[in-house]
Motif scaffolding. Structure first.
Motif: not given
Length: 593
Positions: A118-128, A152-160
């Motif tokens: 889950n942490k890895t996925a969260a980092n990946y979404f943030y990178y995307q 950044i505070h809430f770790g928001l990301g994006y799924a491509s």
């Protein structure tokens, strides 16, 4: 336990609780204990006690209590093993490898692996989100006026937009399909094989109170459905037992929590400074949610949407919160739909004013009830008055009922005395069972939970608490009472467990260290209850005769209750005769100090 008992005790005894808590709370010595303002609830007069002799803390206001491990767990949002490690490092103690059964190791390893994925996925979404593909998602968040710091505070990301992007990334990281199937991040079917559950969505990592990613929510870009999608239930994620934003809100130290409907409301409110906001995760508010909130607050302000669906959600949540012993008020956001929209248009000061003016839950329920009746029609208005009168019967206390009668009379322009007569008339016409049912319903909703209320009022449990605290304060009492009372006389399971540990230490050493006994309870709620058994206020007089009387009454009450319970389950005449004989002897019992 993750570590041997002797190691845990070494860590505990190497960390003086006064020194540890003194680093967080300003303490002043009074007698043999230290007092300060409780860090777990708002108070103006210190009721938070730290005992160097017992190596325990206890708040006489909110009931929080435990040993040095409990404090670190509660204040720092740590698990028990994490608290042990923090305190071991502080004391310079090297911890051994955790002693686990094979099953425990498999369970822990799977849980840790899922958290890692889950942490890895969260980092990946943030990178995307911050890469070339995240342009549309970034524009969406900017249009919602979310700052970069908030994202950044809430770790928001994006799924491509590609439906197997995350899957391929996780496979490259070396994760196998067998464990990936349990993450809730992927969907497997015969035709398409493995593909991502989330794609073309702004991603919201969902964290537990220890700031670990346990699931995700995704908001679709464009007109796709569903608009919001959450992770399914997994080993880590149970949406009925988690609240979005609680990992931050629980440390806000505000005297109340604000419950919203969704991610964006929580994030917008935190950005505006209302860091005590939380939201349920795509499900109706549950009893489990209320139990979770009760750990951190005594009061809630509902900030649900102002539309019909939001009002229905509030009406469902109110009785659930009240039955958990939580006071409830409702924030009105008209003419806007939700907190995010309100704050964008009127600002934070105006929203704070609405929070301060939040309506009592009962008055809110009446205002919603009003919409079911046509007020311009005499018959409709009369029916509404009757419905209100019946609702007012829910208040068992006349004074409280009269306060609400006056408030309702003032709001709807009717005479208080007329409304009072109507209420009394309905009360007289209702059967005793109906009145009791109404009163019971109100008590269940507005007072403390039934189990807690019974425990508070139960004189036998109070006597047991009193006796255990007395044994801690004066171990010499044990020699005078051991022939008459033992752990078997403590029937309630947790009380029995604690009593058994106390008597075991007294038999072995003649002394008791309460903080060591609390090591046996990893569950925080059990620790709180156990701590209360060692912190009952001893209102004994210096006069030996008064103290003797108190001791004898306490022992007799505990023993009498124990004998009565035993008599209900015996089947042999000889056993019953033995109990009758013991009851007779109990009447003659007198213990001298």
């Amino acid at each position: 336990m993750y570590y041997p008992d002797e190691v845990i005790e070494e860590v505990r005894s190497s960390n003086n609780i006064v020194d540890i808590i003194g680093g967080y709370v300003r303490l002043q010595k009074k007698g043999s204990s230290y007092f300060g303002l409780c860090p777990f609830h708002n108070e103006k007069s210190p009721s938070f006690s730290v005992s160097p002799n017992k190596q325990m803390y206890y708040c006489f206001g909110c009931g929080a209590g435990g040993n040095v491990f409990t404090f670190i767990m509660e204040y720092e949002n740590q698990t028990f093993p994490e608290a042990v490690k923090i305190l071991a490092d502080r004391a310079g103690i090297a911890l051994p490898e955790a002693e686990l059964t094979e099953e425990q190791k498999r369970e822990r390893n799977k849980r840790q692996l899922l958290l890692e994925i889950n942490k890895t996925a969260a980092n990946y979404f943030y990178y995307q989100l911050n890469g070339d593909q995240g342009q549309q998602a970034r524009e969406y968040l900017e249009n919602r006026r979310l700052s970069k710091e908030t994202q950044i505070h809430f770790g928001l990301g994006y799924a491509s937009k590609y439906s197997n992007d995350l899957y391929l990334y996780l496979k490259k990281k070396g994760y196998q399909d067998q464990i990936l199937k349990e993450t809730g991040l992927l969907t497997y079917d015969e035709k398409r094989g493995a593909h991502d559950k989330f794609w073309n969505r702004v991603m919201f990592p969902i964290m537990d109170v220890n700031n670990r990613v346990i699931g995700f929510g995704g908001r679709v870009m464009g007109d796709g459905m569903p608009k919001y999608l959450n992770s399914p239930e997994t080993m880590l994620f149970d949406k009925s037992r988690n609240l979005y934003g609680l990992n931050y809100a629980r440390t806000s130290r505000k005297p109340y929590m604000i419950i919203c409907e969704g991610y964006m409301d929580v994030i917008a409110m935190h950005q505006a400074g209302f860091t005590n906001a939380v939201a349920s995760l795509g499900t109706a508010f549950t009893a489990q949610h209320s139990v979770l909130l009760k750990r951190y607050t005594q009061e809630v302000r509902l900030a649900y949407d102002s539309d019909g669906a939001g009002q229905k959600a509030a009406l469902r949540a109110i009785p659930i919160l009240k039955s958990a012993g939580i006071n409830v008020r409702v924030i009105h956001m008209d003419p806007y739909k939700d907190p995010d929209e309100f704050i964008k248009n009127l600002g934070t000061e105006a929203f704070q004013e609405r929070i301060d003016a939040a309506e009592s839950s009962f008055m809110f329920e009446i205002s919603v009830l009003e919409k079911n009746y046509k007020q311009s029609d005499p018959e409709g208005r009369a029916s509404f008055m009757k419905a209100m009168a019946r609702r007012l019967l829910e208040f068992p206390q006349e004074l409280e009922r009269n306060i609400y009668i006056d408030a309702i009379a003032g709001r709807y322009g009717i005479a208080s005395e007329e409304l009072k007569r109507m209420v009394n008339s309905f009360g007289a016409s209702m059967s005793r069972e109906q009145v009791e049912a109404a009163i019971y319903q109100q008590q269940e909703r507005e007072e403390m939970p039934a189990k807690k209320r019974v425990e508070k009022e139960d004189s036998v449990l109070t006597a047991q608490k009193f006796f255990l605290t007395w044994l801690i304060e004066e171990p010499s009492i044990y020699d005078k009472t051991k022939d008459y009372i033992n752990e078997d006389d403590f029937v309630e399971p947790l009380y029995h467990h604690v009593a058994a540990l106390v008597f075991e230490e007294l038999r072995a050493t003649g002394q008791v260290m309460p903080a060591r006994i609390l090591n046996q309870f990893e569950d925080v709620e059990e620790q709180k209850t156990a701590a209360s058994l060692f912190n009952t206020r001893l209102k004994t007089d210096d006069d030996p005769a008064v103290r003797e009387k108190a001791l004898n009454e306490t022992v007799k009450r505990i023993k009498k209750n124990s004998l009565e319970l035993k008599s209900r389950s015996v089947r042999e005449i000889a056993d019953l005769q033995k109990i009758i004989k013991e009851k007779a002897q109990l009447q003659k019992l007198y213990i001298s100090l």
